[in-house]
Design a protein around this motif. Structure first.
Motif, mmCIF file in Angstrom:
data_model
loop_
_atom_site.group_PDB
_atom_site.id
_atom_site.type_symbol
_atom_site.label_atom_id
_atom_site.label_comp_id
_atom_site.label_asym_id
_atom_site.label_seq_id
_atom_site.Cartn_x
_atom_site.Cartn_y
_atom_site.Cartn_z
ATOM 1 N N LYS A 1 0.842 -1.204 0.000
ATOM 2 C CA LYS A 1 0.000 0.000 0.000
ATOM 3 C C LYS A 1 0.872 1.246 0.000
ATOM 4 O O LYS A 1 0.573 2.232 -0.681
ATOM 5 C CB LYS A 1 -0.929 0.022 1.213
ATOM 6 N N GLY A 2 1.948 1.212 0.783
ATOM 7 C CA GLY A 2 2.876 2.339 0.819
ATOM 8 C C GLY A 2 3.527 2.582 -0.529
ATOM 9 O O GLY A 2 3.676 3.723 -0.969
ATOM 10 N N LYS B 1 -1.739 0.103 -10.523
ATOM 11 C CA LYS B 1 -2.930 0.822 -10.072
ATOM 12 C C LYS B 1 -3.830 1.027 -11.291
ATOM 13 O O LYS B 1 -3.359 1.427 -12.354
ATOM 14 C CB LYS B 1 -2.545 2.169 -9.477
ATOM 15 N N MET C 1 1.033 4.169 -3.111
ATOM 16 C CA MET C 1 0.661 5.581 -2.956
ATOM 17 C C MET C 1 1.384 6.461 -3.968
ATOM 18 O O MET C 1 0.846 7.477 -4.397
ATOM 19 C CB MET C 1 0.972 6.056 -1.533
ATOM 20 N N GLU C 2 2.585 6.078 -4.348
ATOM 21 C CA GLU C 2 3.385 6.877 -5.273
ATOM 22 C C GLU C 2 3.116 6.541 -6.737
ATOM 23 O O GLU C 2 3.611 7.232 -7.624
ATOM 24 C CB GLU C 2 4.863 6.677 -4.966
ATOM 25 N N LYS D 1 -10.154 3.387 -7.343
ATOM 26 C CA LYS D 1 -8.784 2.957 -7.654
ATOM 27 C C LYS D 1 -8.587 1.531 -7.156
ATOM 28 O O LYS D 1 -8.934 1.196 -6.027
ATOM 29 C CB LYS D 1 -7.753 3.853 -6.955
#
Length: 102
Positions: free
Chosen positions: A10-11, A46, A14-15, A79
């Motif tokens: 998940k981290g 994503k 995010m980018e 998303k």
């Protein structure tokens, strides 16, 4: 996938920017193939579900994960984040699982 691995992914997600967008045509064989190719190359992708797609993003994520043999990392709003580790040449190394203490 355990919670530590999911939190790590998940981290990373995010980018990421969305590599594919799912529109009113919904899940076609061509779109599923494009997801499979993208996930083979990137491992973590994503997907943006456009507003004109009337299907539920959670159901779409589950169906895509099943068809591409990947795992749903998360679905937030519209998303979808999917992960499948490349067995031959992994780009993303997941955190080691903690050994159980006896």
């Amino acid at each position: 996938m355990n919670t530590k691995e999911r939190a790590y992914l998940k981290g990373l997600a995010m980018e990421l920017t969305s590599v594919l967008s799912l529109g009113k045509q919904s899940l076609t064989p061509e779109f599923t193939q494009a997801v499979d190719e993208a996930i083979t190359k990137r491992e973590l992708i994503k997907i943006n579900v456009l507003k004109n797609c009337m299907d539920d993003p959670n159901q779409l994520a589950a169906t895509l994960a099943e068809r591409t043999h990947s795992e749903v990392v998360q679905v937030i709003g519209r998303k979808i984040v999917l992960f499948r580790q490349n067995q031959e040449n992994p780009r993303i190394l997941l955190p080691k699982k903690a050994a159980k203490k006896v």
